[in-house]
Design a protein around this motif. Sequence first.
Motif, PDB file in Angstrom:
ATOM      1  N   ARG A   8     100.635  10.185  23.705  1.00 18.28           N
ATOM      2  CA  ARG A   8      99.331   9.881  24.306  1.00 18.28           C
ATOM      3  C   ARG A   8      98.926   8.443  24.030  1.00 18.28           C
ATOM      4  O   ARG A   8      98.286   7.796  24.863  1.00 18.28           O
ATOM      5  N   LEU A  17      91.342   6.435  24.679  1.00 19.67           N
ATOM      6  CA  LEU A  17      91.348   6.855  23.279  1.00 19.67           C
ATOM      7  C   LEU A  17      90.851   5.723  22.377  1.00 19.67           C
ATOM      8  O   LEU A  17      90.067   5.944  21.446  1.00 19.67           O
ATOM      9  N   SER A  41      91.511   7.043  15.750  1.00 19.67           N
ATOM     10  CA  SER A  41      92.337   7.251  16.936  1.00 19.67           C
ATOM     11  C   SER A  41      92.997   8.629  16.899  1.00 19.67           C
ATOM     12  O   SER A  41      93.037   9.348  17.904  1.00 19.67           O
ATOM     13  N   ILE A  44      90.300  11.350  17.472  1.00 16.92           N
ATOM     14  CA  ILE A  44      89.951  11.484  18.887  1.00 16.92           C
ATOM     15  C   ILE A  44      91.074  12.181  19.643  1.00 16.92           C
ATOM     16  O   ILE A  44      90.844  13.045  20.499  1.00 16.92           O
ATOM     17  N   ALA A  45      92.325  11.846  19.310  1.00 16.81           N
ATOM     18  CA  ALA A  45      93.464  12.439  20.015  1.00 16.81           C
ATOM     19  C   ALA A  45      93.659  13.909  19.657  1.00 16.81           C
ATOM     20  O   ALA A  45      94.154  14.696  20.466  1.00 16.81           O
TER      21      ALA A  45
END
Length: 347
Positions: A8, A17, A41, A44-45
């Motif tokens: 991602r 992101l 990060s 959030i992912a």
Amino acid sequence: MAEDIEARFRSPEAYELARLALEHLESQRIWPTPVNYELWSYIIAEPNGALARELERLLVAGEPITDVLTERLASTYLPKGRLSEQIRDTGKALSRELASAEQAIRTAQESSENFSSRLEETTRTLEKDPSGAALQDVVADLTDATKQMQLQNASVERALAASTTEVAMLREQLEEIRKEAATDPLTLLANRRAFDEAIERIRAEVSEGGGDFCLALLDIDHFKKFNDTWGHQTGDQVLRYVAGVIRQRVAPPMFAARFGGEEFALILPEESLSETAFLVEQILKDVSVASVRRRSTNDNLGVITLSAGIACYRPGDTVHDLIERADASLYNAKRRGRNRLAVEGDG
């Protein structure tokens, strides 16, 4: 799962992101250092992952987000990502040394083949002309070839010895990296990632081959009070104290880990419920045997106590099933007054 997240970060949604991670940092007034950016990060992912849950717990508990805390989170929850470059560099160095050893062996083989060819040529020369003059030339030629062979062998031996030493050092370095990736830096117990891998492996082994194992969860009673009253460094001292007691009691093949926050987990292969309960009771007694003093000021912190819950594997259990029952037992111990052990099935 980690591979999916990394994918991602390289996909078109990576910019989104990144934007969301920076927004979260700004909304919580957290400085966007490289470590903080990396942590957020991943949060959030993977919003339902172990890292996100642990951070949510810390925020709810009112923990300040300091550099020390974020470094600890990164070491615990992002070991593979943060150590991947070191592992890759060590792997490349190991490959170079193995290639060097392979070349040394190839050179030795070529030298041996050349020596054999000269012996065959010498034999043919003697068969054609067995005179004294020819024999003298043959002896001189063989003497020269033997010296060259000895020099070449000595060179190969030195190269192989150096490569062997370097390979051994690199293997030790890789082992240290592996241990670092699996260790909680504060308590020096296994971290949550290592625990997840260990319990899944043990569950699979028991499921396929039979046997028993138990899981114990231990939680420091009123831990938030230590942080609120004395500060987080004292809270860290309490965590290290409890971890030290656990290390003294738990030896392989048993497995001890920092499960998260002030909670610890023990995996006990081939141990019955009664045997596990006896061990955990000993840990609870050892922890509470004396008052603990604050290292920086010698203030009396009082007696540290633990609550604990135990569940044992049942055929067909998933890891989630086992953790859920152990956690329910732990909650039962807390509900019944803390500083005690509860096992599954207790009323």
